[in-house]
Design a protein around this motif. Structure first.
Motif, short mmCIF file in Angstrom:
data_model
loop_
_atom_site.label_atom_id
_atom_site.label_comp_id
_atom_site.label_asym_id
_atom_site.label_seq_id
_atom_site.Cartn_x
_atom_site.Cartn_y
_atom_site.Cartn_z
N PRO A 30 9.29 -8.31 11.20
CA PRO A 30 10.80 -8.38 9.52
C PRO A 30 10.18 -7.42 8.69
O PRO A 30 11.32 -6.86 8.45
CB PRO A 30 10.48 -10.01 8.91
CG PRO A 30 9.51 -10.47 9.43
CD PRO A 30 8.72 -9.95 10.83
N SER A 31 8.97 -6.38 9.16
CA SER A 31 8.96 -5.66 8.34
C SER A 31 9.73 -4.25 7.98
O SER A 31 9.90 -3.79 6.56
CB SER A 31 7.07 -5.14 7.85
OG SER A 31 6.98 -4.96 9.02
N PRO A 32 10.53 -3.82 9.15
CA PRO A 32 11.14 -3.12 9.26
C PRO A 32 12.32 -2.80 8.38
O PRO A 32 13.00 -2.11 7.60
CB PRO A 32 11.54 -2.43 10.72
CG PRO A 32 10.13 -2.87 11.64
CD PRO A 32 9.46 -4.40 10.22
N LEU A 62 -0.16 0.38 1.86
CA LEU A 62 1.08 1.21 3.04
C LEU A 62 0.59 0.51 4.64
O LEU A 62 0.65 0.54 5.43
CB LEU A 62 0.68 2.62 3.85
CG LEU A 62 -0.32 3.48 2.19
CD1 LEU A 62 -0.82 4.82 2.22
CD2 LEU A 62 1.37 3.78 1.82
N GLY A 63 0.74 -0.96 4.16
CA GLY A 63 0.42 -2.05 5.50
C GLY A 63 2.17 -2.04 6.08
O GLY A 63 2.88 -0.73 6.30
N ASN A 64 2.95 -2.57 6.06
CA ASN A 64 3.89 -3.65 7.37
C ASN A 64 4.69 -2.85 6.63
O ASN A 64 5.68 -1.66 7.06
CB ASN A 64 3.58 -4.94 7.79
CG ASN A 64 2.72 -5.01 9.16
OD1 ASN A 64 2.26 -4.53 9.63
ND2 ASN A 64 2.58 -6.21 8.55
N VAL A 65 4.69 -2.99 5.30
CA VAL A 65 6.26 -2.67 4.74
C VAL A 65 6.49 -1.57 4.08
O VAL A 65 7.31 -0.24 4.19
CB VAL A 65 6.55 -3.76 3.33
CG1 VAL A 65 7.44 -3.18 2.44
CG2 VAL A 65 7.05 -5.09 3.57
N GLY A 66 4.96 -1.10 3.11
CA GLY A 66 5.30 -0.09 2.26
C GLY A 66 4.85 1.08 3.72
O GLY A 66 5.91 2.49 3.34
N SER A 67 4.72 1.66 4.59
CA SER A 67 4.57 2.83 5.22
C SER A 67 6.31 2.34 6.38
O SER A 67 6.26 3.82 6.12
CB SER A 67 3.56 2.21 7.07
OG SER A 67 3.36 1.13 7.26
N ILE A 116 1.31 7.92 -2.62
CA ILE A 116 0.72 7.08 -1.50
C ILE A 116 -0.92 6.56 -2.72
O ILE A 116 -1.37 7.43 -2.64
CB ILE A 116 0.99 7.25 -0.40
CG1 ILE A 116 0.06 8.17 -0.24
CG2 ILE A 116 2.12 7.45 0.17
CD1 ILE A 116 -0.31 8.33 1.30
N ALA A 117 -1.04 5.36 -2.17
CA ALA A 117 -2.13 4.74 -2.19
C ALA A 117 -2.82 3.69 -1.83
O ALA A 117 -1.32 2.87 -1.26
CB ALA A 117 -2.72 3.97 -4.33
N ASP A 118 -3.49 3.15 -0.63
CA ASP A 118 -3.51 2.00 -0.35
C ASP A 118 -5.68 1.93 -0.36
O ASP A 118 -6.40 2.97 -0.85
CB ASP A 118 -3.78 1.93 0.80
CG ASP A 118 -3.66 1.11 1.58
OD1 ASP A 118 -4.75 0.37 2.06
OD2 ASP A 118 -2.11 0.42 2.18
P1 NAD Z 1 -0.12 -5.90 4.76
O1 NAD Z 1 -1.00 -6.93 4.61
O2 NAD Z 1 0.94 -5.62 6.31
O3 NAD Z 1 0.13 -4.06 3.47
C1 NAD Z 1 -0.54 -4.40 2.59
C2 NAD Z 1 -1.12 -3.09 2.09
O4 NAD Z 1 -2.01 -3.50 0.47
C3 NAD Z 1 -2.88 -3.37 3.17
O5 NAD Z 1 -2.45 -2.00 3.91
C4 NAD Z 1 -3.67 -3.31 1.89
O6 NAD Z 1 -4.98 -2.02 2.44
C5 NAD Z 1 -3.43 -2.98 0.99
N1 NAD Z 1 -4.16 -2.66 -0.53
C6 NAD Z 1 -4.43 -4.60 -0.79
N2 NAD Z 1 -4.38 -4.42 -1.65
C7 NAD Z 1 -4.42 -3.31 -2.56
C8 NAD Z 1 -4.35 -1.86 -3.63
N3 NAD Z 1 -5.23 -3.11 -4.78
N4 NAD Z 1 -4.01 -1.32 -3.71
C9 NAD Z 1 -4.05 -0.23 -2.94
N5 NAD Z 1 -3.39 -1.35 -2.01
C10 NAD Z 1 -4.13 -2.27 -1.12
O7 NAD Z 1 1.47 -6.55 3.61
P2 NAD Z 1 2.84 -6.19 3.82
O8 NAD Z 1 3.48 -7.01 4.94
O9 NAD Z 1 3.55 -5.46 4.38
O10 NAD Z 1 3.73 -6.83 2.60
C11 NAD Z 1 3.27 -6.11 1.55
C12 NAD Z 1 4.02 -7.17 0.47
O11 NAD Z 1 5.45 -7.51 0.54
C13 NAD Z 1 2.90 -8.28 -0.09
O12 NAD Z 1 3.55 -9.14 -1.09
C14 NAD Z 1 4.23 -9.29 1.08
O13 NAD Z 1 4.32 -10.29 0.38
C15 NAD Z 1 5.32 -8.78 0.63
N6 NAD Z 1 6.44 -8.69 1.60
C16 NAD Z 1 6.50 -8.63 3.20
C17 NAD Z 1 7.80 -9.45 3.61
C18 NAD Z 1 7.28 -8.69 5.61
O14 NAD Z 1 8.85 -8.69 6.12
N7 NAD Z 1 6.29 -8.02 5.48
C19 NAD Z 1 8.58 -9.14 3.61
C20 NAD Z 1 8.70 -9.91 2.15
C21 NAD Z 1 7.88 -10.03 1.15
#
Ligand code: NAD
Length: 372
Positions: A146-148, A181-186, A201-203
């Motif tokens: 779902p992340s994109p 920069l995880g699933n959503v951030g990237s 950016i920061a991660d």
């Molecule tokens: P993810 O685990 O893929 O990415 C999180 C990123 O944050 C990782 O790259 C991690 O290294 C980084 N990170 C962790 N601590 C950090 C810090 N202190 N400073 C900088 N970077 C840090 O997660 P995601 O799926 O991308 O989700 C991100 C957020 O969005 C979460 O809070 C999640 O609950 C929320 N969210 C995600 C979705 C989805 O579709 N994936 C939907 C709704 C909400």
């Protein structure tokens, strides 16, 4: 004790305790509200310290789903499930299939999905016992990752925030600081670059930082410093609670708008942002794109329609800002008002015209199948 907790945590319609000794299943399904449609929410597997802790978690999370679905404008109610156990060592096919039979027994009042501690593979086992599961693999008719879609919704929420705060019709030249920069951030960074925003950016994962900064040639911030960096929009996409007593006085941004859950450490931080004249795009409104994507799965999935649907985050966000302005309340409170009013209005209409239980008991998936 359980009834006391249910009363305290949001007047849920139904809470189901699921137990199967043979396979080691201890799960709780909480259905908070089905006024708008079937209760949808993921299954979390966690090594809870006590059953009470698990119950409180499922009550809290299911109520959150009711608000999220309602503010997103979806015909869904709020539910959630928790499985008590260690996701690293206590998973098995039989555990998830046993859980699936409980979900199935609710005949569509509750629809599940993956969540923290569960995977698409686990949901495949659940799917063997019930059709009332989303987020299954694409080959089985599911919508996949779902992340994109979440990221696209976040982009729309950022655009609405820029329009409201700066009167900007585009993000060109607007400085956005993306934390995580995880699933959503990237995906969000890709969208922002496409809009010609100026992105930093920061991660904590330096590999991800390098990969993305090399790809787009972006400015890099220190992972904790990015929160208070000099930017127009701070977009939290990593952890929750980055807006807290320590950071709030130091923020230099004019807008907080990102994908992370639970961005405010406490509700009072919404008022504090308002006092500082920083616009906050409420987390559960801006990050509803993933839920919208799953909703489209229930209708019969199309990626095009899912992207289309997530554009609605723009309108939803504008509505939140309007309530906040008209009623002089912080935007996090305005989001709750938007959600509660829709439940009251639309839920009330449905009760009047076809009875409260007419739609929630037959899921959209069943209806889709019937039409085939
Ligand atoms: P993810 O685990 O893929 O990415 C999180 C990123 O944050 C990782 O790259 C991690 O290294 C980084 N990170 C962790 N601590 C950090 C810090 N202190 N400073 C900088 N970077 C840090 O997660 P995601 O799926 O991308 O989700 C991100 C957020 O969005 C979460 O809070 C999640 O609950 C929320 N969210 C995600 C979705 C989805 O579709 N994936 C939907 C709704 C909400």
């Amino acid at each position: 004790m359980s009834f006391e907790l249910i009363e305290k945590h949001g007047e849920h319609e139904q809470v189901i305790f699921c137990h199967n000794k043979e396979v080691g299943l201890k799960a709780i399904i909480a259905i908070h509200n089905t006024s708008l449609g079937p209760a949808l929410g993921g299954t979390r597997m966690w090594n809870y310290e006590s059953e009470e802790e698990a119950l409180i978690d499922v009550l809290r999370l299911s109520k959150g789903m009711t608000y999220k679905a309602s503010a997103a404008g979806l015909n869904l109610g709020g539910g959630k499930a928790v499985i008590i156990g260690d996701p690293k060592s206590q998973k098995s096919e039989s555990l998830f299939r046993a859980f699936g039979t409980y979900v199935n027994s609710l005949r569509g009042r509750y629809i599940t999905a993956e969540d923290v501690g569960t995977t698409v593979q686990d949901m495949e086992y659940v799917f063997m016992e019930t059709p009332f599961v989303t987020g299954i693999p694409e080959v089985l008719g599911g919508s996949g990752d779902p992340s994109p879609y979440t990221a696209h919704g976040v982009l729309m929420g950022i655009k609405a925030s820029a329009k409201h705060k700066f009167g900007a019709d585009s993000l060109k030249g607007i400085r956005v600081a993306v934390q995580g920069l995880g699933n959503v951030g990237s995906h969000l960074v890709d969208y922002l670059i496409n809009e010609e925003a100026i992105v930093t950016i920061a991660d904590i994962d330096q590999e991800k930082v390098k990969k993305i900064s090399d790809k787009h040639g972006l400015g890099v911030e220190d992972p904790s410093g990015i929160i208070t960096s000099d930017c127009d929009i701070y977009a939290p996409c990593a952890l929750g609670a980055t807006i807290n007593d320590e950071t709030i006085g130091e923020l230099k941004c004019k807008v907080v708008a990102g994908g992370a859950n639970n961005q405010l450490a406490e509700s009072k931080h919404g008022s504090m942002l308002k006092e500082r004249d920083i616009l906050y795009a409420p987390d559960y409104v801006i990050n509803a794109g993933g839920l919208m994507n799953v909703f489209v799965e229930l209708e019969g999935y199309s990626a095009e329609r899912a992207i289309d649907k997530t554009s609605q985050v723009y309108t939803n966000m504008m509505e939140v800002f309007k309530i906040a302005q008209d009623e002089d309340v912080p935007t996090n409170i305005a989001a709750n008002k938007l959600a509660e009013r829709r439940i009251q209005l639309i839920g009330g209409l449905r009760q009047q015209h076809h009875g409260r239980t007419a739609r929630p008991f037959s899921t959209l998936r069943e209806m889709t199948n019937r039409q085939k």
